[in-house]
Design a protein around this motif. Sequence first.
Motif, PDB file in Angstrom:
ATOM      1  N   GLN A   1      -5.030   1.285  -6.301  1.00  0.00           N
ATOM      2  CA  GLN A   1      -3.758   0.607  -6.481  1.00  0.00           C
ATOM      3  C   GLN A   1      -2.650   1.618  -6.763  1.00  0.00           C
ATOM      4  OE1 GLN A   1      -3.489  -1.991  -9.800  1.00  0.00           O
ATOM      5  NE2 GLN A   1      -1.860  -3.228  -8.913  1.00  0.00           N
ATOM      6  N   TYR A   2      -1.511   1.389  -6.131  1.00  0.00           N
ATOM      7  CA  TYR A   2      -0.319   2.245  -6.267  1.00  0.00           C
ATOM      8  C   TYR A   2      -0.504   3.631  -5.669  1.00  0.00           C
ATOM      9  CZ  TYR A   2       1.092  -1.462  -9.423  1.00  0.00           C
ATOM     10  OH  TYR A   2       1.388  -2.681  -9.945  1.00  0.00           O
ATOM     11  N   SER A   3      -1.596   3.858  -4.928  1.00  0.00           N
ATOM     12  CA  SER A   3      -1.727   5.142  -4.243  1.00  0.00           C
ATOM     13  C   SER A   3      -0.875   5.089  -2.983  1.00  0.00           C
ATOM     14  CB  SER A   3      -3.181   5.379  -3.866  1.00  0.00           C
ATOM     15  OG  SER A   3      -3.569   4.424  -2.884  1.00  0.00           O
ATOM     16  N   TRP A   4      -0.793   6.215  -2.290  1.00  0.00           N
ATOM     17  CA  TRP A   4       0.023   6.209  -1.069  1.00  0.00           C
ATOM     18  C   TRP A   4      -0.575   5.241  -0.059  1.00  0.00           C
ATOM     19  CZ3 TRP A   4      -2.166   7.221   3.588  1.00  0.00           C
ATOM     20  CH2 TRP A   4      -3.363   7.941   3.590  1.00  0.00           C
ATOM     21  N   PHE A   5      -1.909   5.143  -0.039  1.00  0.00           N
ATOM     22  CA  PHE A   5      -2.544   4.221   0.905  1.00  0.00           C
ATOM     23  C   PHE A   5      -2.112   2.790   0.610  1.00  0.00           C
ATOM     24  CE2 PHE A   5      -5.693   1.371   2.542  1.00  0.00           C
ATOM     25  CZ  PHE A   5      -6.091   1.945   3.735  1.00  0.00           C
ATOM     26  N   ASP A   6      -2.112   2.468  -0.672  1.00  0.00           N
ATOM     27  CA  ASP A   6      -1.719   1.122  -1.074  1.00  0.00           C
ATOM     28  C   ASP A   6      -0.273   0.852  -0.687  1.00  0.00           C
ATOM     29  OD1 ASP A   6      -1.758  -1.358  -2.270  1.00  0.00           O
ATOM     30  OD2 ASP A   6      -1.215  -0.559  -4.232  1.00  0.00           O
ATOM     31  N   GLN A   7       0.585   1.810  -0.970  1.00  0.00           N
ATOM     32  CA  GLN A   7       2.007   1.640  -0.648  1.00  0.00           C
ATOM     33  C   GLN A   7       2.193   1.435   0.851  1.00  0.00           C
ATOM     34  OE1 GLN A   7       4.041   1.367  -3.006  1.00  0.00           O
ATOM     35  NE2 GLN A   7       3.490   2.666  -4.731  1.00  0.00           N
ATOM     36  N   PHE A   8       1.463   2.266   1.603  1.00  0.00           N
ATOM     37  CA  PHE A   8       1.606   2.177   3.045  1.00  0.00           C
ATOM     38  C   PHE A   8       1.054   0.845   3.557  1.00  0.00           C
ATOM     39  CE2 PHE A   8       0.147   2.891   7.379  1.00  0.00           C
ATOM     40  CZ  PHE A   8       1.315   3.371   7.945  1.00  0.00           C
ATOM     41  N   GLY A   9      -0.099   0.477   2.997  1.00  0.00           N
ATOM     42  CA  GLY A   9      -0.695  -0.801   3.392  1.00  0.00           C
ATOM     43  C   GLY A   9       0.240  -1.965   3.097  1.00  0.00           C
ATOM     44  N   THR A  10       0.886  -1.906   1.945  1.00  0.00           N
ATOM     45  CA  THR A  10       1.837  -2.955   1.576  1.00  0.00           C
ATOM     46  C   THR A  10       2.977  -3.005   2.583  1.00  0.00           C
ATOM     47  OG1 THR A  10       1.311  -2.525  -0.716  1.00  0.00           O
ATOM     48  CG2 THR A  10       3.298  -3.779  -0.287  1.00  0.00           C
ATOM     49  N   LEU A  11       3.501  -1.830   2.886  1.00  0.00           N
ATOM     50  CA  LEU A  11       4.617  -1.761   3.833  1.00  0.00           C
ATOM     51  C   LEU A  11       4.181  -2.326   5.182  1.00  0.00           C
ATOM     52  CD1 LEU A  11       7.539  -0.586   4.026  1.00  0.00           C
ATOM     53  CD2 LEU A  11       6.488   1.290   5.275  1.00  0.00           C
ATOM     54  N   PHE A  12       3.017  -1.866   5.615  1.00  0.00           N
ATOM     55  CA  PHE A  12       2.487  -2.303   6.905  1.00  0.00           C
ATOM     56  C   PHE A  12       2.365  -3.816   6.959  1.00  0.00           C
ATOM     57  CE2 PHE A  12      -1.572  -3.834   8.607  1.00  0.00           C
ATOM     58  CZ  PHE A  12      -1.410  -3.609   9.956  1.00  0.00           C
ATOM     59  N   SER A  13       1.780  -4.375   5.897  1.00  0.00           N
ATOM     60  CA  SER A  13       1.539  -5.809   5.963  1.00  0.00           C
ATOM     61  C   SER A  13       2.844  -6.578   5.874  1.00  0.00           C
ATOM     62  CB  SER A  13       0.579  -6.243   4.867  1.00  0.00           C
ATOM     63  OG  SER A  13       1.144  -5.978   3.620  1.00  0.00           O
ATOM     64  N   MET A  14       3.785  -6.041   5.121  1.00  0.00           N
ATOM     65  CA  MET A  14       5.047  -6.774   5.015  1.00  0.00           C
ATOM     66  C   MET A  14       5.855  -6.668   6.299  1.00  0.00           C
ATOM     67  SD  MET A  14       6.339  -6.450   1.176  1.00  0.00           S
ATOM     68  CE  MET A  14       5.454  -7.285  -0.112  1.00  0.00           C
ATOM     69  N   VAL A  15       5.817  -5.506   6.934  1.00  0.00           N
ATOM     70  CA  VAL A  15       6.513  -5.378   8.210  1.00  0.00           C
ATOM     71  C   VAL A  15       5.855  -6.307   9.220  1.00  0.00           C
ATOM     72  CG1 VAL A  15       6.947  -3.839  10.137  1.00  0.00           C
ATOM     73  CG2 VAL A  15       7.385  -3.068   7.818  1.00  0.00           C
ATOM     74  N   GLY A  16       4.519  -6.287   9.232  1.00  0.00           N
ATOM     75  CA  GLY A  16       3.790  -7.146  10.151  1.00  0.00           C
ATOM     76  C   GLY A  16       4.156  -8.604   9.967  1.00  0.00           C
ATOM     77  N   PHE A  17       4.399  -8.961   8.725  1.00  0.00           N
ATOM     78  CA  PHE A  17       4.707 -10.346   8.426  1.00  0.00           C
ATOM     79  C   PHE A  17       6.145 -10.688   8.774  1.00  0.00           C
ATOM     80  CE2 PHE A  17       6.034 -13.604   5.380  1.00  0.00           C
ATOM     81  CZ  PHE A  17       5.104 -14.579   5.672  1.00  0.00           C
ATOM     82  N   SER A  18       7.029  -9.680   8.683  1.00  0.00           N
ATOM     83  CA  SER A  18       8.445 -10.001   8.767  1.00  0.00           C
ATOM     84  C   SER A  18       9.014  -9.927  10.173  1.00  0.00           C
ATOM     85  CB  SER A  18       9.247  -9.095   7.836  1.00  0.00           C
ATOM     86  OG  SER A  18       9.163  -7.773   8.285  1.00  0.00           O
ATOM     87  N   ILE A  19       8.279  -9.347  11.106  1.00  0.00           N
ATOM     88  CA  ILE A  19       8.824  -9.303  12.458  1.00  0.00           C
ATOM     89  C   ILE A  19       8.277 -10.477  13.243  1.00  0.00           C
ATOM     90  CG2 ILE A  19       9.045  -7.957  14.546  1.00  0.00           C
ATOM     91  CD1 ILE A  19       8.798  -5.507  12.961  1.00  0.00           C
TER      92      ILE A  19
END
Lengths: 338, 569, 350, 318, 336
Positions: E142-160
Motif C-alpha cells: 500500500q502507498y508504494s509506487w506500484f499502488d499509486q500507479f495501479g490507482t492511477l491506471f484504474s481511475m483513468v480506465g474508469f474515467s475515459i
Amino acid sequence: MSDAAALDAPRAAPTAETLLRVQNLSVHFPIHKGLLRRQVGAVQAVDEVSFDVLKGETLGLVGESGCGKSTTGRAILRLTPITQGRVILDGEDITHIEGETLRQRRRKMQMIFQDPQASLNPRMNVSGIISEPLVEHRSLSRKQMQERVYELMDAVGLRRSFANRYPHEFSGGQRQRIGIARALALDPGFIVCDEPIAALDVSIQAQVVNLLEELQQRLGLTYLFISHDLSMVRHMATRVAVMYLGRMVELAPREKLYSVPRHPYTQALLSAVPEPDPRREATRQRIILTGDVPSPANPPSGCRFRTRCPHAFDRCAVETPAFRKLSDGHFAACHLSE
Amino acid sequence: MKATHKLLAGACAAALLAGAAPAQAERGADGQLNIIYWQAVSILNPFLSGGTKDVEGSSLVLEPLARYDETGTMVPWLVDVIPSLENGGVSEDLKSITWKLKPGIKWSDGTDFTAEDVAFTAAYCMDESGGCQQVAAFTDVESVEVIDPLTVKVNFAVAKPFPYGPFVGAQSPIIQKAQFADCMGAKAPECTDANFGPNGTGPYVVSEFKPNDVVVFAPNPHYRDAAKPAFSTVVFKGGGDAAAAARSVLETGEFDYAWNLQVEPEILTQMAAAGKGTVVSAFGTSVERIHTNFSNPDPALGDARSTLEGGKHPFLTDPAVTKALSLAIDREILVEAGYGAAGQVTCNVLPAPEIYNSTNNDWCKTPDVDEANRLLDEAGYEMGSDGVRAKDGVRLSILFQTSTNSVRQGTQALLKQMWQEIGVETELRNISASVFFGGDPSSPDTFQKFYADLEMYTNNFDGTDPEAYMASWRCSEIPSPKTNWLGANMPRFCSEEYDALVAEMAGTAELEKRAELAIKMNDMLMESGAIIPLIHRGGVSAHAVTLEGVKMNEWDSELWNIADWTRAE
Amino acid sequence: MPLADGAPATAQQTNGVDDAPVLEVEGLETVFDTRDGAVHAVNGVSFHLRPGELLGVVGESGSGKSVTMMSALQLLPSPPARRTGGMVRFRGQDVDAMTPKAMRRLRGGEIGFVFQDPMTSLNPVFTVGFQIMEPLRKHLRLSKPEARKRAAELLAMVGIPSPEARLNDYPHQFSGGMRQRVMIAIALACEPGVVIADEPTTALDVTIQAQIIELVKDLRQRLGAAIVWITHDLGVIAGIADRVAVMYAGRIVEEGPVLEIFEDPRHPYTRALLETMPHLEGDRPQRLRTIPGQPPVLMETPVACSFAPRCPHAFDKCLAADPRLEPCGAAGHRVACWWTPPEAETEVPA
Amino acid sequence: MTDQPIPAGGATPAGGPALVAAPAMPKHRSQWSDVWRQFASHRGALAGMAVFLFIILLCTLGAFIHDVDPQKLDIRAKNQLMSWEHPLGTDNLGRDMLAQIIAGGQVSLAVGVTAMLLSLLVGTLIGVLSGYFRRLDGPLMRFTDLFLALPLLPLLLVIIMLFRDMLRTAFGPESGIFILIVFVIGITSWMQTARIVRGDVLALKEREFVLAAKSIGTPSRRIILRHILPNVLSPIMVSATLGVANAIITESALSFLGLGFPSDFPTWGRLLYDGANFMTLTPDRVIWPGLAISLTVLSVNYIGDGLRDALDPRIRGR
Amino acid sequence: MLTYTLRRLAFAVPALLAISFIIFAILDLAPSDPTAQLPLTIPPEVREKIRLSLGLGEPFAVRYWKWLIQFFVNEPLNLIEQWTGWSFGDGDRLRVLSWQTRSPVVDLIAQRMPQTLWVVGMSYVLGALIAIPIGVISAYRQYSWFDQFGTLFSMVGFSIPTFFTGLLFIVIFSVNLEWFPSIYDTTHEVTDWESFVFQIKQMIMPTMVLGLYNASQISRFMRASMLDNLGQDYVRTARAKGMTEKVVVLVHVMRNSLIPVVTVLALNLPQVFGGAIITEQIFKVNGLGQLLIGAIEGGDIPTVQTLTFIFAVLIVLFNLIADLLYGILDPRIRYD
C-alpha cells in the motif's frame, strides 16, 4: 415457578422503600426459520426474572457474558421490548407506557454504558452530549443550559475548559465521566450502570467506581450495577443478584453471597475469580466447571445449570427449581438448597 | 429501344472487362465481396420493410420486371421490352399494361419463373391484412391477370399515364408464389424462413442471415448468365455509423463497398486520401428544403392552430419575406459545411430528372443580402432597434423546426446567422426524428402539425415520375384536424390554378407535355414562397479501388448491377 | 501421550534454575510513526526467560507489554512500527541477525503464540485441522496423514472432545473457550521451547478463564515450555506465574519472583496497582485507592521517571533522572525507582 | 485490554497505543481539522482537489475571460488547430472549442452535481429510513432490490423517449432535457448509496450512543438528525464524489447513444462524441473534452479516495 | 442453506412478475410507433393497418397476458422442443415476434449470444485476471509506487468513456498499424489454427477496451478487500506460525479477500449478457447490446420488452447465485 412465589420471593425487607420492582420479567427474541419465516423458537435472553431494588441501594447484577444481565437492564429502562412480566418504578407500572408518557418517565431513570467510546456520539462535543437530555426535557435558556453543563462537569470532575472538545480527545476514564454527567443531567433517581468499568484500565476503574459511590452518597442515587467483575461488585453493591442463562439463580445481601453462596453456580463463579495473592492462589481449591454455557435459544430442561453442575441429579432435568427464600434476604433457585 | 441499347452497352462494358481479364469471366471466381451498410438489414422481404437497407439488401436476390439505371432511364430486366403506348404494351385508355416475361428465367430453387409469380406478388402486397409496405406502388391497381405463363396484364381502375408503379424498381420486385403462397395476409410476418431467405431470380442467394447484423450471400446457381456473378461470397454487414463504414472501405480496406456515407465532407476527403477506396455519388430527387407555414401557428389559436381556419400567417404569406429569406441564404456554405460532394445548390423542389428541372428560379443560387434587405424595406418591414424588422407591430421572428440530426442542426445554426443579417430573428428547435416524422396525431411535434413557422427536411419520390409527388401540394392535401392531420401539403399552400395543373397532368401521357406541367407547378411553389429549396442531395457511397463495375444509382437500388461487379487484380 | 514423552521436563522448574536463558531481550526500543510524530512505545526493555519458567508480564493498556514481545519477534507491521534499539537472543542466537527463513522457523517452530481474541485470530475460512496442520507440515515436514494424526492428538491434549471429527470444523463452530484451546494447540504444535501468550484469557468469561488456566498449568507440567504470559489482570498472574515483570510507559519498572512482587512490592506503581483492586475476601475499604492522573504520552524518550507525575512519593530526583532497574530485596527482585519504601510500608494489604 | 500494535479505532486521539491519551491535549483540535489533516496528507486527494477547483474556476470564470459565443459559427474558420484567436481550435462549423468546452463544462458539472445530489437525497433517505425503522426495512429494501434488478439502461432510454417532450414543453428545450437527464441519472444511481447508508445506519443504531439518546427520551426524528445522519456523513460524501464522476460519464454515454442534450447544447460528452470522427483531422476536438472528462472524473475520484481515508477513523489514526 | 435458497427463489417469483409488469407497462407507454420508420409516401390508412397487424389494437391487459404466456410458456416449450426433439401439442404456438424483423425475438437472441459471450465474457475474464493481481499487490504494498500507479491506471480506465478508447484503438491499431480488423466478423467460424488466430485478432480490441474498463473496477475492489483483511488478527497468527509471506498473503488473506470480490463478480455477470452497448456499436460486434439499442431506436417494443426482461431475470438469478456463492465460500454463513 408459581406466580405467588415469584411475586413474593425476591422482596427485601418490607421496611425499606422499594424504588423498582421487577416481576417475572422475560425478554425473548424470536427466531424465524424456514421457508415461511415462521417463528420456530425464541432466544430466552431473560426468563422469569423478579427482584426489587430499594431506594438508595446498589443492586449488583453479575453473571457471565450472555446470561442476560445487560438485557435485563435495558428491558427495565424500556430500551428493549418486554415479552412478559412487569416493571414498576416508583410505584408506577411502566411496562406498557408509550410515547410521551414514556418519554417523561425517562427523566427518572438513566443509564451508564459499558463502552465510553461507543456511547458518545463522536460528532458532538462534550457540551452537546451533556446538554442533550436538557434540550429534550427542560426549556432552559442558553445561559442556564451552559451553567448546568458546567455544574455537571464539575460534579464528575471534568475541567470546564473541555466543554468544546470532542470525545476522541479524551481518555477512557474521562469519557466515562462524560457519560456519567449525561446520565445525571436530569437528576434521575435510578441509574442502570451497564458494566461501566469493564472497558477501563485497572487504575482508572477505581477512579470511576469512587466517583459513582460519591455521587450516590451525595445525590441519593439508586444503582443497578451490572458487572461481570465479582470483586468490584463486592465493593460496590449492597445486595447482589447472580444470573445464569437468562434466569436469576441467587440473590443475597453482599456479605452473605460472598461468604455463604448457596447456588452451585455462584460457588463456581466465586472460586473461578483469580485473586492477586499468590499464596492463596497456590492453595485454593477451584471448582472448575466443565463445558460451555448452553445456547439460550435452546436451554436445558429443568434447571438451566444442570449441564455443568457438579451436583446435578435426576430431578434437576425434570423440574425447574423455584427461586425461593432461604434465609432473610437470601434467595436461590436450586433443588439442593431446599 | 433506347433502354435496351443502354443495357447492351452495359453488357458490352462488362464483356470488355471480362476480355481484359479472361480468368475472371467465370461465376464465383473473384472470391469474397464485403459490403457494409451502417444500418443493418433486418429482413429480406422488401414488402415487409420500407427501410432502404432492407430493400437494397434484398435486391441481390429479388428482381423487378424493369428498373432504372444510373441515369434514371427505365431498363427492362426480367422482360425483353418495356411496354409502352407505342409498342402496344399499354392500352390506349391508359388503364392497363401488359408485361411479356423473358423466357427461360429460373428461380434459385430451379423452378421456372412465370406470370403466376408476378400475379401472386401483386395479390400478396395488395392483401390488406398483410401490412405490405410497398402498397403505394400498387395504387389504383384493379387486378393483375395471368394471360399465359409469360404474359401478365395489370388493370388500373383509372387512367394511368405512367403505369410503371407495380413491378418496377427495387421496391417492387417479384417474389416466388411457391414459397410465399402460405404467407398471405396476416400470416405474412410469421413466415420467418421465407422472409429471411426468399428465393429469387437475382445473381445471389441468401446462405446465412443474422437479422440486424449480417447477410451472407452465395451465387445463384440458376442465374440466367452463366458467367455471373463474379464473387463466390458476398458478406453484407450492418451496424455502426457512417464514419466507421467509410473508414472500413477508405482507410482500413476491410470492406469493398460502403453505403450512404453521411459524413462531414472534410472527413471523407481525409479518409479518401488514404488511397484504398473511391467516393462515388449520384443524385436522385431528394431535396433538403424549408417549408413555409402559410397558416398561423400562434398557440393562442388553440385547436385552430396551423389550420386554414386559424387564418393566414402574419407575414410568411408575403412573397417578399420568403424571397428575402431565400436570397439571404448562401447555399454554397450549407453544401460545404454539411454535404460536400453529396450536395448541390438547388432552387427547385423538383430538381430531377433533368427534363423536369426548372431554370426559372436560378436567382436563388447567388445570395444577395442587399437585395433581400431592399425587398424587406420595400415591403414595409423596418429594422427595429433590436436588429429585428417589424411591420405594424409584427416582428419578423421565426420558430424554425427540424428533426434531430447533426448536419441539420449545423444548417439550422448557419441559417439563423444568415437571417440575422436581414433582420430576421430565428428560434431553433429540433425534434427527434421518430416523433417528427412519426405522424402520431396526439403529438404536437409532428411535421404534419407544423406548430412552427418554418420546418426543414428532405423529401423525394420513388422512380422518375413526379406526378404523385407534385400532387402533394393540392388544397385537399392540407393536413387538418378533420383529416386527423394526414396529408402531405405541409405549407398549407392552396391554389385552384395549381390543383388544375395536377388534374391536367394526370390525364397527359406525353412526356414533354408532362415535364412542362411539372415545371410550371414547381415554379408556382417557388414564387409563392411555400417552399424554400436548399440543397439537392445525392447519395454518397465508397468502393474499394479494386472493385469494378460499380454504377452509383439513386433511382433504384445502389446494388442494382451487382451481377456485373468484379474484382480487379 | 507422545507429546509428553518428547519433553520429559518435570514439574515446577521454578525460580532458581540456573539453565541458560532461552530468550533474552536487552534494551529493546520500539517506536510507532504516527502523524503526530514518533510514539516511543517501548523504551529499553530488558528481561530474560529461563527454560520452563512462566514469566508474567503485567501492565495497563498502552504500557507496551504486547508491543515488546511482538517487536522482539518482528511481528509488528512496519511501518508504522520501527525498532530503534536493543538486542534479542533466542538460545544465545541473535534473532535480529537471522535470515527471514530462520526467523520463520523460529516463530511457529520454536516459539508458539497465543493471542487474545481467538475468534479473530483464527482464519475463518479454513478448517481448524488445516490451521493446526500448517505449522506441522511446514516446520516438522510431516506428511499429510501424519500431520493430521498429530493435529488430532494436539486437540485431544488441549481437551477438545472427539478431536478427529472436529478437525474438519471451522473456527466459528467452536465456542470461545474451545477456540482458545485450538489456539493453544496451534502454539504447541511444534513443541516450542517458548510460548508467548498475549492476554490469552482476557476475552473469556471467568469460568472459562479458570478452565484455560488449569489447562495451561497442566500442560506446563507435561511439556515444560517456557511461557511469557502477558496480562493486565494481577489475579491471573498471581495464580500462575513464577516471575512477574510490571510494565509502565514502555519499560519494566519492577521485576521479580511472584511472591516478592505481591508481598514486597517496591515500586510505587506496583503498590498502587495492588491497592486499587478490590478483593473477594477480607476487608472492604470505604473507598478504593486510586492512582491520580493518566499514563503519559510517549512522544519522546523519557528523561525522567515516567510515573513521577502520578507518584505520591516523587521527589526532585525523580524528575531529573530516569531510574534504572536495580536489584533490591530478595534474589532476583529488581526495581526501577529512586524512592526506598520504609520497612513499615512494605506490607501488602492482605 | 491489551496493547495493540496497530492503534485501535479512534479510541486514541493521536494513534499509537492508548498510552498516549493525555489528560489534556496540548492543543485543541476539532474532528474536521483532523479530517483535513489526513486528507491533506493524501497527495492524490490534494492534487485532485486542486485540479477540480481549477476546472470549476475555468468553467465559471472562464466565460468572462474568453468571452466568445460558443454557438457563433464562422464557417470560414472551420477545423482550425490551436491559435491565439481560438486557443483550442474550432470545430467543423467554425465554433470556438474553448468557448464550447467552457459552456459544456458548465452543463456537465451542473449535471454531475445535481444528479449526484438527487441520487444522494433519495439514497440517503431510503437508506436511513430502512436502516432505522425495522418495519420499513423489508419493503424499502425490496424496493431497492427491485431497482437493482431492473435493467436500467433500456428503461433509462425509454424514460427519456417518454418524457422528453413533456418536459420540453413545460420547461423549454434546454432546462427540460436538463431536468430529465438529471432525474434519469439520479433515479437510477441511488441504490448503492441506499445500501451503504442502510448498512451503516444498522450498525450505528446498535451503537450505545444511539441507545443513550433513546434512554434520554430523544424522539426518533431527532435521533436521526442529531446522531445518525452526522455519522453516516462519510459514506455519503464518498458516494457523492463517485456520484459526480458517474453522472458525468453516464451523460457522455447518453450523448453517444444520441439521447443526451440537443446538439446545439454542448456538454463535454457531446463534444467528445461529435469530435470523435475528427480525431485525426483536428485532434484538439477530442483531446480537450476527453481530457476535461477524464481529469474531472479522476480528480473527483481521488478526492473521494482521500475523503474515504480521511473520514475513516481506523485509517485516520495511522 | 437449502431453505434459504428456496426462500430466495420464492421471493424471486413475485419480484420477477412485478418487474415484468413494470417493464411491460413502461415500454407500452413509450411513444414508439412501429410505422414511424416507414417512408413518408406510405399513406396513413396503410400505417393503421400495419399497426393492427402487429397486434396493437388490443387492450393493455390482454397484451400483457398474451406476452406473459408467450414468454413464460410458449418460448420455454419451444426451447425444450429444440433441444430434446420432443413435441408438445401442435407446436403452433404464438411467439414473441420482433416488429423490425418479424421473426421470433428468442431466435434473434440465440443468434446474438455467441459473440456477446465471447467478447464481453472474455473481457470480463480478462478484466478479472488483470485486476486480481493488481489489487493484491497494490494492497500488499500500500502507498508504494506500484499502488499509486495501479490507482492511477484504474481511475483513468474508469474515467475515459469506452466510445473514446474504442475509436482511439481503431485509429491506432486498425488504421495506422493495420494489426487488427476494426469490424468484427460475426460469421467467422473457428475451424483451424489460422481461423483461430483471426478470431483472436478480431477479439483483441473490443476485449481490451472492455477488459480494461472492467479491470479498473475489479482491481479497486480487490485492493479494498485485501486491505480489510491484511489488518486482521489471523494474519498475525499466520505469521506467528512461521508461514512465508507468500502463504500468508496468497493463502490466508487472499482466500478471505476473494469472498466479497467473487460475489461482486457474480452480481455483475448479467452485464455480460446485457452486452456492452457502446463497445459493440463501435466494433460492430452486433451482440445483444446492439440488438437492444437497435430495437430501441427502431421502436421494436417486443424485442426491447423481451430483452429487458431477460436481463432482469438474469440479474435476479445472479443475485441468488451471488448469495449462494457467498454461503459456499464463507463457512461462517454456510452452516447458518
